[in-house]
Design an enzyme around this catalytic site. Structure first.
Site, mmCIF file in Angstrom:
data_model
loop_
_atom_site.group_PDB
_atom_site.id
_atom_site.type_symbol
_atom_site.label_atom_id
_atom_site.label_comp_id
_atom_site.label_asym_id
_atom_site.label_seq_id
_atom_site.Cartn_x
_atom_site.Cartn_y
_atom_site.Cartn_z
ATOM 1 N N HIS A 181 37.977 -28.379 75.467
ATOM 2 C CA HIS A 181 36.949 -27.355 75.258
ATOM 3 C C HIS A 181 36.736 -27.075 73.770
ATOM 4 O O HIS A 181 37.557 -27.454 72.919
ATOM 5 C CB HIS A 181 37.302 -26.055 75.988
ATOM 6 C CG HIS A 181 38.541 -25.373 75.503
ATOM 7 N ND1 HIS A 181 38.580 -24.603 74.354
ATOM 8 C CD2 HIS A 181 39.806 -25.334 76.017
ATOM 9 C CE1 HIS A 181 39.795 -24.115 74.183
ATOM 10 N NE2 HIS A 181 40.566 -24.549 75.181
ATOM 11 N N CYS A 188 45.752 -26.999 75.912
ATOM 12 C CA CYS A 188 44.401 -27.546 75.977
ATOM 13 C C CYS A 188 44.129 -28.471 74.792
ATOM 14 O O CYS A 188 44.855 -28.479 73.792
ATOM 15 C CB CYS A 188 43.373 -26.424 75.987
ATOM 16 S SG CYS A 188 43.363 -25.463 77.521
#
Length: 390
Positions: free
Chosen positions: A319, A337
């Site tokens: 992301h 992440c």
């Protein structure tokens, strides 16, 4: 004086009586009909049989109704359900067999009436009822990917149940799969409620896949039965593979085996193994233009990020994190992440398909063991062993 003519008449009378007795059979009836009346008419030679037989209970709903006649031809067959609706069926060429052509309903009483003409030109009939099986539980089945979807080359096929499956072999036997190109693969059970199919290697690009989960009427065990069949037909898109070697601080995207794009990134914090981006082969699971992240353990809630592609239900996403721009391409400091700059995250987001593989290496954290999307986290022999039909 004795009259000799009188004696002669008496003798003649006695002989007539003896003759009458001699012409009678031992059963007391006489040729041409006597006092017991005519013989009973012969019964029709045609014999009708039905499967399921009259008064059968717990009949499987996929078992066809078969009505046959010997020594004759069927002139009419009618089978109706509890509501009086006729069951569809067809005769064979000689009209000696009628077979139903539709599945039956659960817990229904069916009535049939059949008429046939025998080879003796006499008519006979068969009438009766039977009752189908009554499930203790009706289970909903779902199949993914959905119809007409285009997915990545690592996309597994998932069949999920709202109840536990005990007769796993019976389920696998009822699953069908056709591909437009030959593909080696296997079904594997991830839990009592999920069975997946994955190929040995990634799917060939452009292949069309048709799946049938024809499970209605299959005994799942414990009295549970599926509510309905499910099917799907979908295609595999272009071959795109994401490769992340965490110490390199970059995310490489390959198309058809050649490097397509390379993006600087920041991965999970190296010094804390619990925050490492885990090793393994994952898939893009969701694509979310806006995502909200919460992690009470690490003290953040309602963190909004753009262009988020989930690749693990362990909690990892690719992301945008423009707020972490100073670390991107230089150091790993995320909570697991893969952080990209906003423009790069948007560019990758637009290129991604659900089912694209994401291969992570170089981390100290092993693959999640409790994931329900773990099809590529085990080697091929281990995956094949998850099938009940191997």
């Amino acid at each position: 004086m004795i009259d000799r003519r009188t004696v002669v008449r008496a003798g003649v009378a006695s002989s007539a009586a003896l003759l009458a007795v001699a012409c009678s059979d031992s059963g007391g009836t006489t040729n041409g009909g006597g006092q017991d009346g005519p013989a009973a008419p012969a019964r029709p030679v045609a014999k009708i049989t039905a499967e399921p037989a009259v008064d059968t209970k717990d009949v499987p709903v996929r078992q066809p109704i078969t009505i046959k006649v010997a020594e004759g031809t069927l002139t009419d067959v009618k089978v109706t359900n509890s509501e009086g609706k006729a069951v569809e069926g067809a005769f064979d060429a000689g009209r000696t067999v009628w077979t139903s052509t539709e599945a039956l309903g659960y817990d229904r009483t069916y009535t049939y009436a059949a008429t046939a003409n025998g080879t003796d030109n006499k008519q006979t009939q068969l009438n009766g009822t039977f009752i189908t099986v009554k499930p203790a539980q009706q289970v909903r089945v779902t199949l993914n990917p959905a119809d007409n979807a285009q997915v990545g080359v690592a996309m597994p096929i998932s069949v999920k149940f709202t109840g536990d499956v005990k007769n796993k072999a019976a389920v696998e036997k009822a699953l069908t799969l056709e591909t437009s190109k030959p593909v080696e693969g296997s079904w594997g059970w991830l839990s009592d409620r999920q069975v997946d199919f994955r190929p040995k290697e990634y799917w060939p690009a452009g292949v069309t896949i048709t799946v049938g989960a024809r499970l209605y009427g299959v005994d799942l065990g414990g009295g549970a039965y599926p509510k309905a069949d499910v099917t799907t037909k979908f295609t595999i898109g272009r071959n795109q593979v994401v490769k992340i070697h965490t110490p390199d601080h970059k995310m490489n995207v390959y198309r058809n085996g050649a490097l397509y794009k390379s993006y600087p990134c920041s991965n999970g914090l190296d010094s804390d193994i619990d925050r490492n981006t885990p090793n393994g082969t994952f898939i893009i699971m969701t694509r979310e233009p806006h995502a909200v992240f919460d992690n009470a353990r690490y003290g953040y809630t309602n963190v909004n990020k753009k262009w988020a592609c989930r690749f693990s239900n362990h909690g990892e996403f690719i992301h945008e994190n423009q707020d972490n721009a100073a670390a991107i391409g230089r150091t790993n400091n995320s909570h697991g992440c893969v952080n990209l700059l906003e423009a790069d995250a948007k560019d990758f987001f637009d290129s991604a398909l659900i089912g694209d593989p994401v291969e992570v290496s170089g981390s100290r954290l092993g693959s999640p063991v409790n994931s329900d999307v773990m099809d590529w986290l085990v080697d091929w022999p281990t995956w094949k062993a998850k099938s009940t039909l191997q």
